[in-house]
Design a protein around this motif. Structure first.
Motif, PDB file in Angstrom:
ATOM      1  N   PHE A 261      25.210  43.852  46.059  1.00 57.82           N
ATOM      2  CA  PHE A 261      25.375  43.265  44.721  1.00 57.82           C
ATOM      3  C   PHE A 261      24.495  43.953  43.672  1.00 57.82           C
ATOM      4  O   PHE A 261      24.376  43.465  42.549  1.00 57.82           O
ATOM      5  CB  PHE A 261      25.046  41.770  44.765  1.00 57.82           C
TER       6      PHE A 261
ATOM      7  N   ARG B  98      28.252  38.321  36.953  1.00 56.40           N
ATOM      8  CA  ARG B  98      27.178  37.420  36.529  1.00 56.40           C
ATOM      9  C   ARG B  98      25.931  37.635  37.383  1.00 56.40           C
ATOM     10  O   ARG B  98      24.806  37.667  36.871  1.00 56.40           O
ATOM     11  CB  ARG B  98      27.647  35.968  36.620  1.00 56.40           C
TER      12      ARG B  98
ATOM     13  N   ARG C 247      17.531  33.655  49.430  1.00 53.68           N
ATOM     14  CA  ARG C 247      18.791  32.983  49.780  1.00 53.68           C
ATOM     15  C   ARG C 247      19.939  33.989  49.849  1.00 53.68           C
ATOM     16  O   ARG C 247      20.748  33.949  50.782  1.00 53.68           O
ATOM     17  CB  ARG C 247      19.091  31.904  48.727  1.00 53.68           C
ATOM     18  N   LEU C 248      19.991  34.884  48.877  1.00 51.17           N
ATOM     19  CA  LEU C 248      21.070  35.879  48.868  1.00 51.17           C
ATOM     20  C   LEU C 248      20.915  36.884  50.000  1.00 51.17           C
ATOM     21  O   LEU C 248      21.887  37.267  50.646  1.00 51.17           O
ATOM     22  CB  LEU C 248      21.090  36.623  47.526  1.00 51.17           C
TER      23      LEU C 248
ATOM     24  N   HIS D   7      33.158  42.134  41.081  1.00 48.26           N
ATOM     25  CA  HIS D   7      33.658  40.758  41.096  1.00 48.26           C
ATOM     26  C   HIS D   7      32.522  39.737  41.041  1.00 48.26           C
ATOM     27  O   HIS D   7      32.761  38.550  41.192  1.00 48.26           O
ATOM     28  CB  HIS D   7      34.512  40.514  42.352  1.00 48.26           C
ATOM     29  N   ARG D   8      31.320  40.254  40.886  1.00 47.05           N
ATOM     30  CA  ARG D   8      30.180  39.343  40.792  1.00 47.05           C
ATOM     31  C   ARG D   8      29.278  39.802  39.647  1.00 47.05           C
ATOM     32  O   ARG D   8      28.082  40.024  39.825  1.00 47.05           O
ATOM     33  CB  ARG D   8      29.417  39.319  42.109  1.00 47.05           C
TER      34      ARG D   8
ATOM     35  N   THR E   5      19.633  36.538  52.875  1.00 42.29           N
ATOM     36  CA  THR E   5      19.877  36.005  54.219  1.00 42.29           C
ATOM     37  C   THR E   5      21.242  35.325  54.330  1.00 42.29           C
ATOM     38  O   THR E   5      21.489  34.582  55.272  1.00 42.29           O
ATOM     39  CB  THR E   5      18.779  34.996  54.610  1.00 42.29           C
ATOM     40  N   SER E   6      22.107  35.601  53.359  1.00 35.51           N
ATOM     41  CA  SER E   6      23.406  34.937  53.370  1.00 35.51           C
ATOM     42  C   SER E   6      24.438  35.741  54.167  1.00 35.51           C
ATOM     43  O   SER E   6      24.446  36.972  54.153  1.00 35.51           O
ATOM     44  CB  SER E   6      23.886  34.749  51.929  1.00 35.51           C
TER      45      SER E   6
ATOM     46  N   ASP F 277      31.393  32.107  39.935  1.00 34.32           N
ATOM     47  CA  ASP F 277      30.304  32.983  40.362  1.00 34.32           C
ATOM     48  C   ASP F 277      29.021  32.769  39.564  1.00 34.32           C
ATOM     49  O   ASP F 277      28.079  33.548  39.697  1.00 34.32           O
ATOM     50  CB  ASP F 277      30.728  34.460  40.299  1.00 34.32           C
TER      51      ASP F 277
ATOM     52  N   ASP G  81      27.556  35.827  53.422  1.00 30.78           N
ATOM     53  CA  ASP G  81      28.430  36.489  52.450  1.00 30.78           C
ATOM     54  C   ASP G  81      27.861  37.854  52.069  1.00 30.78           C
ATOM     55  O   ASP G  81      28.596  38.825  51.904  1.00 30.78           O
ATOM     56  CB  ASP G  81      28.581  35.635  51.184  1.00 30.78           C
ATOM     57  N   THR G  82      26.547  37.908  51.898  1.00 26.92           N
ATOM     58  CA  THR G  82      25.922  39.177  51.532  1.00 26.92           C
ATOM     59  C   THR G  82      26.056  40.170  52.681  1.00 26.92           C
ATOM     60  O   THR G  82      26.313  41.361  52.450  1.00 26.92           O
ATOM     61  CB  THR G  82      24.435  38.966  51.187  1.00 26.92           C
ATOM     62  N   LEU G  83      25.904  39.683  53.900  1.00 24.89           N
ATOM     63  CA  LEU G  83      26.037  40.572  55.064  1.00 24.89           C
ATOM     64  C   LEU G  83      27.457  41.130  55.137  1.00 24.89           C
ATOM     65  O   LEU G  83      27.664  42.320  55.373  1.00 24.89           O
ATOM     66  CB  LEU G  83      25.686  39.805  56.344  1.00 24.89           C
TER      67      LEU G  83
END
Lengths: 75, 486
Positions: free
Chosen positions: B85, B108, B219-220, B105-106, B222-223, B196, B225-227
């Motif tokens: 990101f 923000r 938080r991001l 797409h992210r 270790t998510s 988002d 979604d991020t992985l």
């Protein structure tokens, strides 16, 4: 579909938490129960189980937050 | 078959960490105690058995905690390295992670962190129109103090703009803000946030950055979604497209439309323009067609959460922090206003402009020591916004617009010229483009706009009829009463 089938098999055939831990609740709560002993998979206080439970817990933490995406029109 | 009489003892025996150990049974096991926590043993026991039992539990818990930490640390490390990101931009390695499709797409999320890197003193707030149309390298912005960043993003709402304004100011005190408002920001509706939008990555005034590091970064990192995005990033390196994100935050229209946007490339500018018209009709008529047998419910707007409440917060925030605020109403193509008129939103937009002018006048009255605030209106009907469309089937580009909503950089330059009273050499802003709205000028300006709209309807009767047809088809049997309220 395949995933759903796998998850259904997991739900129906895999041992539940009571079977895994051998927990029968406080006396009288569930009455005398018959142990089907359909699995050899029993939770034990071992290194392997500690690692497995730790990994599961980490996966739970990782699933707690979501990073949403946003498409406005077709952008 | 058999009665389970001692579950803990029966299940806890077995191989331990390094040797076979049979754990001692907890003493005094009563039926009540079986349901108690494992720590209950520590409360009442002082025997050796209890101590040993507790020691094994602690060791087990330490293994669990260590496993959690190792896995999360590994995942965070991978995510920080790949950085899908664009949160850190520590290592951009060609073929590994330099192309980051996830940020498109992210936006923000990406811009929330990009502001931290750029630390701007000038920001541009607004929607995709401002995102595309305004460049920080414009003469007016380039000469201001400190870095400038285009903090506009697609579909921005007034609430999101206010949150990002606070965020940018918390990172580095701002001196100048350009606020681009679209027609839909001026309608009295509840402001909201898009999917988002993530408030936990935004700094609030006087908030410790360590808090944001935990709620945002950790938080991001270790998510799941991020992985997933990290894996996706690595897989897509060979499909890398031209980067249409300028370092100053602008979406570069020349790259986005001419090299990336498939429909624009495949069907041509005219067809793309028409497509956006249809999408705008769908957007503006969404929810207008009544469900069978249902009565349309009246919209309830919480005054503290309305568009205007957030516009007022933005204005108050800038006044309180002595930030130079320049407000404009963006110049969409006349087709957008014809669609708004066809759905019955013209009067709402007019009232929105009146209300905005009144709001600024009230604030100016309350702060006579500060420079007066004003709003420049570039919407409506001018030689820019009424640019003729290329013929059907043509692949010619328009001079001023990518589509009916998004104006080109040249128009953005005109707007900034007007806004900052810059007269660039060789670039003359058309006389009829832009009007400064004040309490005195608003009514004549609106009257002039209505007259120009009527003239446009006569001179472009086919276009107008086509747009009205699109709207009528979209709303079907919608009753006139619904038109008025929406």
């Amino acid at each position: 579909m395949l995933l759903a089938l796998c998850l259904l098999l997991l739900a129906w055939l895999a041992p539940n938490t009571q079977e895994l831990t051998g927990y029968v609740g406080p006396d009288g709560a569930y009455g005398r129960m018959e142990m089907t002993n359909r699995t050899q998979l029993h939770w034990r206080q071992t290194l392997r189980w500690g690692v497995a439970v730790g990994c599961l817990l980490a996966l739970c933490f990782m699933s707690l937050s979501h990073v949403s995406e946003f498409l406005y029109f077709q952008f | 078959m058999g009665e389970i009489t001692n579950p803990v003892a029966s299940k806890m025996e077995g191989p331990s960490f390094d040797h076979e150990v049979t754990l001692p049974e907890r003493p005094d096991r009563t039926s009540e105690r079986r349901a108690e926590s494992i720590f209950a043993a520590f409360d009442s026991a002082d025997s050796a058995n209890h101590a040993e039992w507790g020691f094994h539990w602690l060791r087990y818990c330490a293994v669990v905690a260590a496993s959690v930490a190792v896995l999360l640390f590994a995942v965070a490390g991978i995510n920080a390295f790949i950085d899908p990101f664009g949160i850190y931009r520590l290592w951009d390695i060609e073929g590994v992670n330099s192309y980051k499709p996830a940020i498109y797409h992210r936006v923000r999320l990406f811009k929330a962190y990009e502001v931290g890197r750029v630390q701007p003193q000038t920001i541009i707030l607004g929607s995709s129109r401002s995102h595309l149309g305004f460049r920080c390298s414009h003469e007016a912005l380039a000469h201001l103090d400190g870095p400038c960043y285009n903090l506009a993003f697609d579909g921005a709402t007034t609430r999101e703009m206010f949150e990002y304004l606070q965020h940018a100011h918390a990172i580095h005190p701002l001196k100048h803000v350009v606020l681009g408002l679209d027609a839909y920001h001026l309608i009295d509706a509840t402001s909201f946030t898009r999917p988002d939008f993530d408030p936990l990555v935004l700094l609030q005034p006087h908030e410790f950055r360590a808090v944001r590091f935990v709620t945002g970064d950790l938080r991001l990192l270790t998510s799941f979604d991020t992985l997933r995005a990290s894996i996706d990033t690595m897989e897509k390196q060979k499909e890398a497209q031209q980067n249409w994100f300028s370092p100053d935050g602008q979406r570069i229209g020349k790259i986005f439309f001419r090299q990336v946007e498939k429909n624009f490339l495949e069907f041509g500018p005219r067809a793309y323009f028409d497509e956006i018209d249809r999408l705008e009709v769908a957007f503006q008529t969404e929810g207008m067609a009544p469900r069978p047998g249902s009565q349309p419910a009246a919209a309830v707007v919480d005054p503290t959460q309305s568009n205007f409440a957030y516009i007022k917060r933005i204005v108050d925030f800038c006044v309180a922090n002595k930030i130079d605020l320049r407000i404009l109403i963006t110049p969409a193509h006349a087709h957008q206003y014809e669609i708004a008129r066809a759905v019955g939103a013209s009067s709402s937009i007019e009232n929105g402009k009146r209300r905005l002018v009144r709001l600024l006048s009230d604030v100016a009255g309350a702060h006579p020591e500060q420079p007066a605030l004003s709003v420049w209106d570039f919407s409506g009907y001018s030689s820019i916004t009424t640019e003729p469309l290329p013929p059907l089937g043509s692949r010619d580009e328009m001079r001023f617009y990518w589509d009916s909503s998004h104006f080109k950089e040249v128009v953005g330059d005109y707007v900034l010229d007007r806004l900052f009273s810059v007269f660039a050499a060789g670039q003359v802003v058309p006389q009829d483009f832009g009007v400064q709205l004040t309490l005195r000028s608003i009514e004549p300006a609106l009257a002039r706009e209505r007259a120009e709209q009527e003239a446009y309807r006569v001179s472009h009767s086919e276009d107008v009829a086509h747009l009205r047809n699109l709207v009528n088809r979209a709303i079907g049997e919608c009753s006139p009463a619904v038109f008025v309220r929406l």
